[in-house]
Design an enzyme around this catalytic site. Sequence first.
Site, PDB file in Angstrom:
ATOM      1  N   CYS A 109     -29.874  34.990   9.521  1.00  0.00           N
ATOM      2  CA  CYS A 109     -29.724  36.156   8.641  1.00  0.00           C
ATOM      3  C   CYS A 109     -28.458  36.499   8.298  1.00  0.00           C
ATOM      4  O   CYS A 109     -27.542  36.005   9.056  1.00  0.00           O
ATOM      5  CB  CYS A 109     -30.674  37.217   8.926  1.00  0.00           C
ATOM      6  SG  CYS A 109     -30.213  37.780  10.674  1.00  0.00           S
ATOM      7  N   ASP A 157     -33.384  33.805   6.764  1.00  0.00           N
ATOM      8  CA  ASP A 157     -32.510  33.804   5.975  1.00  0.00           C
ATOM      9  C   ASP A 157     -32.330  35.022   5.016  1.00  0.00           C
ATOM     10  O   ASP A 157     -31.792  34.934   3.837  1.00  0.00           O
ATOM     11  CB  ASP A 157     -32.547  32.368   5.073  1.00  0.00           C
ATOM     12  CG  ASP A 157     -31.349  32.096   4.147  1.00  0.00           C
ATOM     13  OD1 ASP A 157     -30.291  32.247   4.920  1.00  0.00           O
ATOM     14  OD2 ASP A 157     -31.556  31.461   3.095  1.00  0.00           O
TER      15      ASP A 157
END
Length: 307
Positions: free
Chosen positions: A34, A259
């Site tokens: 992330c 992500d």
Amino acid sequence: MNAPFEKTPGWLDWYAGPSKPRFKLPPGSVDTHCHVFGPGAQFPYAPERKYTPCDASKEQLFALRDHLGFARNVIVQATCHGADNSALVDACLASNGLARGVATVRRNISDAQLQQLHTAGVRGVRFNFVKRLVDFTPKDELMEIAGRIAKLGWHVVIYFEAVDLPEQWDFFTALPTTVVVDHMGRPDVSKPVDGPEFELFLKFMREHDNVWSKVTCPERLSVAGPPALNGEYNAYRDVVPFARRIVEEFPERVLWGTDWPHPNLKDHMPDDGLLVDFIPHIAPTAALQHKLLIDNPMRLYWPEELK
Ligand code: 0GY
């Protein structure tokens, strides 16, 4: 305050109000891919960036973590911040030890600066080979960086497109650290899962036990797309055979992540709750899920907690 940066035209904002996943994450799960973006007013985007994102702050990331049921994050430096890791470091330091980082560094970084990154929670560097995202960095510079960070016990994360694997093979296989591949090396999922292109990726992992893969980004790789038809979960179904193949063959070397905030998606923005519901399709047993979501990321990013 006015935003000092204009988003790239066509840029989709991340999905506010994601659903609560139907799949209950095992306690202690780690979101290992992330990003934080800015906020640009506080952490300006890099002059050499190829896109300007919307802001996505650490507070928003941590709120998503809690909403989805993750315990920890691994925050990966995004190209829009270049080699200025300030936003990443700020997020890691604010996480109470619940976030680690993967940074971007250049060869002119000093040993003291590397040590500062380590203290903040950085455990890897990212080498990006996706041409639309970065300008070329000479291989000798990357290898020099890899040699230096290896001494800190860090690993290298590589991001590349499947068609580029043959050209990069010698360089990737010479890296002296654990090597983590982003998004399964971006397979073309319209090609067969047992075809030569994906087989080369499996060979890469099979022949090099220092190579790991993130089985991430179905929303980026899918041609079939997101909809859940007839109330049944079938989002990104064309990506499932690829990810599942990797999880089942290399259960000790896979990682999963959201992500978030999903840079550079132009056609749709995924519901992160729906992405979590993808996990049991690629890791169908509780044992595989535990390795993917807890054991593997803890071994790589929080090994001291396993002692
Ligand atoms: C990802 C994917 C992308 C972008 C970046 O650092 C980045 O800008 O990684 C992409 O555009 O495919 O992993 O976030």
